[in-house]
Design an enzyme around this catalytic site. Structure first.
Site: not given
Ligand code: ARG
Length: 458
Positions: A155, A276, A282, A289
């Site tokens: 979970h 970024s 970043k 992804e």
């Protein structure tokens, strides 16, 4: 044109543009030539081609393959219906009328089935070797991390301590099943379609066994109608790609989580990260992804082809030409994702000691403590309740499990002994696991050993 006899006009330009598969099936050129060479050899063996005709056809086909390899041909992808007609047209240009004999006893229906089955067998082997590379990379990382502690989750809540090696061994199992799915696809595609012709075989004495041998198919297909209509092996292939991608997406998702500053468990190499354009600090896990994101298109490809197949009357229908984009794109996507994932795992850095103190302070050993009570003869439900009370007791006092004394434990259950305090320490947690398939480092090492042997044996 292949079928000019009963036609007065050429295909409308827009209709040709709409219907051509040449820009896509050009990648079946090697398989088309392989199939044609086998068919021509068989025709010459049964006396339907003279030696000279066979030599001309074989020479011409090999020349076309060379031209294609050297990008000298084709110049124009828009003027042919498909790779088969384009090759035949080029063969006419190269060798003249003998080209007209190659199609004896063959239809593009059994021809495309042959190309696709040959292609599928090769593609599955290519995928399998990429899957093995990823397995080997995961295994090397597992070898270094049999005692790298981390929380195991259910979970997405911390459940019990495990090791990173144990976690990666779970992916080894998934990848093994993925490989087996492609073994099945190879079996499903390993039958020779040649000799099935358009849908009902041929009145010519074609030797199907000979083309089977030349093309190294395990067997020949049994029913000509099924042969030219069947794309089940492609659906199996797409399913196998989909499940393989799904597994990669789960690993990708975990890598994304682990590389956040909240987790701070791994650092992805710069080679597999992007920045970024706005925020200078970043470092983003874009490759992971994209792997996660690309599952969508592969699932979609299965849906596309299975919908094309639905309700299709026997036997060949042009709808079947729609099979190529989903299959080729799934293959390309899955291969890319396997390769990128392998690179990411090989180059990432692991914060080995990241979870040690946190796990020591957590209640993740509560189940072990309950198990110890069971060994003293306490019923498990009762043991569960007792340990629950201990957790509550520690939480109320703002203490960790490992801070508790024997007298603390005894206020809740008098049967605790000095030795039970050891159970609250994280260091020995994995070593206490007894069952096969658990994260006990000795058992994990045995698993790694077993994987090493199986992977090097292949
Ligand atoms: N380009 C076609 C396909 O991929 C080849 C078979 C064409 N057969 C036909 N009867 N038009 O399906």
């Amino acid at each position: 044109m292949l079928w000019g006899g009963r036609f007065r006009k050429n295909l409308d330009k827009a209709a040709l543009r709409f219907s051509t598969s040449f820009p896509i099936d050009i990648r079946l050129l090697p398989e088309d030539i392989e199939g044609s060479l086998a068919h021509a050899e068989m025709l010459s063996k049964i006396g339907l081609l003279s030696q000279k005709e066979f030599d001309d056809i074989a020479g011409g086909l090999k020349k076309i393959e060379k031209e294609w390899n050297g990008s000298a041909w084709p110049k124009d992808l828009d003027s042919y219906e498909d790779v088969h007609s384009a090759i035949e047209a080029r063969l006419y240009e190269l060798i003249g009328d003998a080209a007209g004999k190659l199609h004896t006893g063959r239809s593009r229906n059994d021809q495309i089935a042959t190309c696709e089955r040959l292609w599928t067998k090769k593609a599955c082997l290519q995928i399998k070797s990429l899957q093995v590379s990823l397995q080997k990379t995961l295994l090397s990382s597992a070898e270094r991390h049999t005692e790298t502690l981390m929380p195991g989750y259910t979970h997405l809540q911390r459940a019990q301590p495990i090791s990173l090696a144990f976690h990666f061994l779970a992916y080894m199992e998934m990848l093994e099943r993925d490989k087996n799915r492609f073994v099945h696809v190879i079996e499903a595609s390993d039958s020779n379609p040649l000799g099935s012709a358009a849908l009902a075989g041929s009145t010519l004495p074609l030797d199907r066994e000979l083309t089977r041998q030349i093309l190294r198919f395990e067997k020949s297909t049994a029913n000509a109608m099924d042969t030219v209509s069947d794309r089940d092996y492609f659906l199996d292939f797409l399913h196998a790609c989909g499940v393989g991608m799904m597994h990669l997406s789960r690993l990708a998702e975990e890598m994304i989580l682990w590389s956040t500053s909240e987790w701070n468990f791994i650092q992805l190499s710069d080679e597999y990260s992007t920045g970024s354009s706005l925020m200078p600090q970043k470092k983003n896990p874009d490759m992971a992804e994209l792997i996660r994101g690309k599952v969508g298109r592969v699932y979609g490809h299965y849906m596309a082809l299975s919908t094309t197949m639905k309700g299709l009357p026997l036997s060949y229908n042009r709808d079947l030409q729609e099979d190529k984009i989903p299959v080729f794109d799934s293959f390309d996507t899955y291969c890319d994702c396997l390769e990128i994932m392998t690179g990411m795992i090989a180059t990432m850095r692991v914060n080995d000691r990241r979870f040690e103190s946190e796990l020591a302070g957590s209640f993740s050993l509560a189940t072990d403590l309950a198990d110890a009570l069971v060994m003293k003869g306490v019923a498990f439900r009762e043991a569960h309740r007792i340990v629950g009370q201990i957790v509550q007791f520690a939480e109320e006092k703002g203490q960790k499990f490992s801070d508790l004394s024997l007298s603390d434990l005894k206020t809740i259950y008098s049967g605790f002994a000095e030795s039970d305090l050891e159970l609250l320490k994280i260091e020995q947690a994995l070593k206490r696991k007894k069952t096969t398939g658990s994260p006990n480092p000795d058992l994990v090492k045995q698993q790694i050993e077993r994987w090493r042997k199986t992977l090097t044996a292949k």
